[in-house]
Design an enzyme around this catalytic site. Structure first.
Site, PDB file in Angstrom:
ATOM      1  N   HIS A 110     -58.229 -40.720  -7.632  1.00 41.58           N
ATOM      2  CA  HIS A 110     -58.764 -41.116  -6.335  1.00 41.58           C
ATOM      3  C   HIS A 110     -59.828 -40.123  -5.898  1.00 41.58           C
ATOM      4  CE1 HIS A 110     -55.546 -38.302  -5.239  1.00 41.58           C
ATOM      5  NE2 HIS A 110     -56.016 -38.219  -4.010  1.00 41.58           N
ATOM      6  N   HIS A 133     -60.383 -38.017  -3.294  1.00 40.53           N
ATOM      7  CA  HIS A 133     -60.246 -36.794  -2.494  1.00 40.53           C
ATOM      8  C   HIS A 133     -60.837 -35.579  -3.210  1.00 40.53           C
ATOM      9  CE1 HIS A 133     -56.791 -38.445   0.239  1.00 40.53           C
ATOM     10  NE2 HIS A 133     -57.988 -38.864   0.615  1.00 40.53           N
ATOM     11  N   ASP A 142     -60.012 -32.550  -3.518  1.00 40.62           N
ATOM     12  CA  ASP A 142     -59.129 -31.683  -4.293  1.00 40.62           C
ATOM     13  C   ASP A 142     -58.647 -32.362  -5.577  1.00 40.62           C
ATOM     14  OD1 ASP A 142     -57.485 -33.454  -2.783  1.00 40.62           O
ATOM     15  OD2 ASP A 142     -55.776 -32.087  -2.958  1.00 40.62           O
ATOM     16  N   HIS A 143     -59.276 -33.500  -5.908  1.00 41.42           N
ATOM     17  CA  HIS A 143     -59.023 -34.177  -7.184  1.00 41.42           C
ATOM     18  C   HIS A 143     -60.316 -34.406  -7.966  1.00 41.42           C
ATOM     19  CE1 HIS A 143     -54.740 -35.307  -6.370  1.00 41.42           C
ATOM     20  NE2 HIS A 143     -55.160 -34.947  -5.171  1.00 41.42           N
TER      21      HIS A 143
END
Length: 242
Positions: free
Chosen positions: A55, A57, A59-60
Site C-alpha cells: 500500500h 503509506h 513507511d512502506h
C-alpha cells in the site's frame, strides 16, 4: 528454495527480504527506507531485483526510489494506488501473479487500511505478506475503508492453510495482545501466547511472523463473527490504553 529475512527499520517497521537461491532474485517487501535494506541484502550477498509494495503509506514505500536507483530493480504495487506511489513499474490487483524466479505470488485485494491495499500470497513457500491488514493478534486501522471490508479480509485470510506464515509489517504484538486479553478474557490461548510474547520482547526479540492457525485462535479481529463485532472491537482497540 526461498529464504526470508526480517529487517527492522524505523521504530517498529519490518521490511522483508525474500530471496530465491536458484535464480538469485531478491524482493524487498514494503521498504520504508533504503539504507538498512540495501545493507542487509549486501551482507547476505543478495541482489535486490524487485520491490513489492502492499500500500501507499510512506513507511512502506519510502525506500523505493533509492533502492531502484541503486539496483535497477522493478517496483510492483497496487493498481488502485498508482497515483500515490509514483515509483511503480507494474500495477497489480486481485488475481494477478508476480514471480520471484520460479516462485509465484498471487495478489489479493485487502482494502480497508487503505483503499487499494493488497497482499502477496506464496502458496509453495507457505507465506503471506500482508502489510498492515493483518497483525499478530490485530488488524490495521480503518483509515480509508470500512469494517465490512476488513471483515471480508479476515475471511479471505483465515481460509489459508493453518501453517501459512504471516509476514506483517510492524512489531505491534505486545500492545495488540493486551487488547486481545481484554476483548476475550476467557481465551486461554491468548493468555498463553501473551506470556510467550512478553518473554520475547523482554529479550528484545521479534514476535513475527505469525501463522494463520495462531491468528484463528488468538486474534480478536479474525475471531469476530460479524461486521458489527469487528467494528466494535476496532473502535475499542483504537481507544484502548491497557
Amino acid at each position: 528454495m526461498i529464504e526470508i529475512a526480517r529487517i527492522p527499520v524505523l521504530t517498529d517497521n519490518y521490511v522483508w527480504l525474500v530471496h530465491d537461491g536458484e535464480s538469485g532474485e531478491t524482493a524487498a517487501i514494503d521498504p520504508a527506507v533504503a539504507g538498512p535494506v540495501l545493507a542487509a541484502a549486501e551482507a547476505r550477498g543478495w541482489r535486490i531485483t524487485q520491490i513489492w509494495n502492499t500500500h501507499w503509506h510512506p513507511d512502506h514505500t519510502g525506500g523505493n526510489a533509492e533502492i531502484r536507483q541503486a539496483t535497477g530493480c522493478t517496483v510492483t504495487g497496487p493498481a488502485a494506488e498508482a497515483e500515490r506511489i509514483p515509483t511503480l513499474d507494474r500495477l497489480v490487483a486481485e488475481g494477478d501473479v508476480v514471480h520471484l524466479g520460479g516462485h509465484a505470488a498471487r495478489v489479493i485485494d485487502v482494502p480497508a487500511h487503505t483503499a487499494g491495499h493488497i497482499a502477496y500470497l506464496m502458496p509453495a513457500a507457505k507465506a503471506a505478506f500482508v502489510g498492515d491488514t493483518l497483525f499478530a493478534m490485530g488488524c490495521g486501522r480503518l483509515f480509508e475503508g470500512t469494517a465490512a471490508e476488513m471483515f471480508a479480509n479476515m475471511r479471505k485470510l483465515e481460509a489459508l492453510p493453518d501453517d501459512t506464515a504471516v509476514y506483517c509489517a510492524h512489531e505491534y504484538t505486545q500492545s495488540n495482545g493486551r487488547y486481545a486479553l481484554a476483548a476475550e478474557p476467557g481465551n486461554e490461548a491468548i493468555a498463553r501466547r501473551m506470556a510467550e510474547v512478553d518473554a520475547l520482547r523482554a529479550r528484545g526479540e521479534a514476535t513475527v511472523p505469525t501463522t494463520i492457525a495462531l491468528e484463528r485462535a488468538t486474534n480478536p479481529f479474525m475471531r469476530a463473527t460479524s461486521i458489527e463485532e469487528l467494528a466494535e472491537r476496532r473502535a475499542a482497540k483504537d481507544s484502548f490504553r491497557g
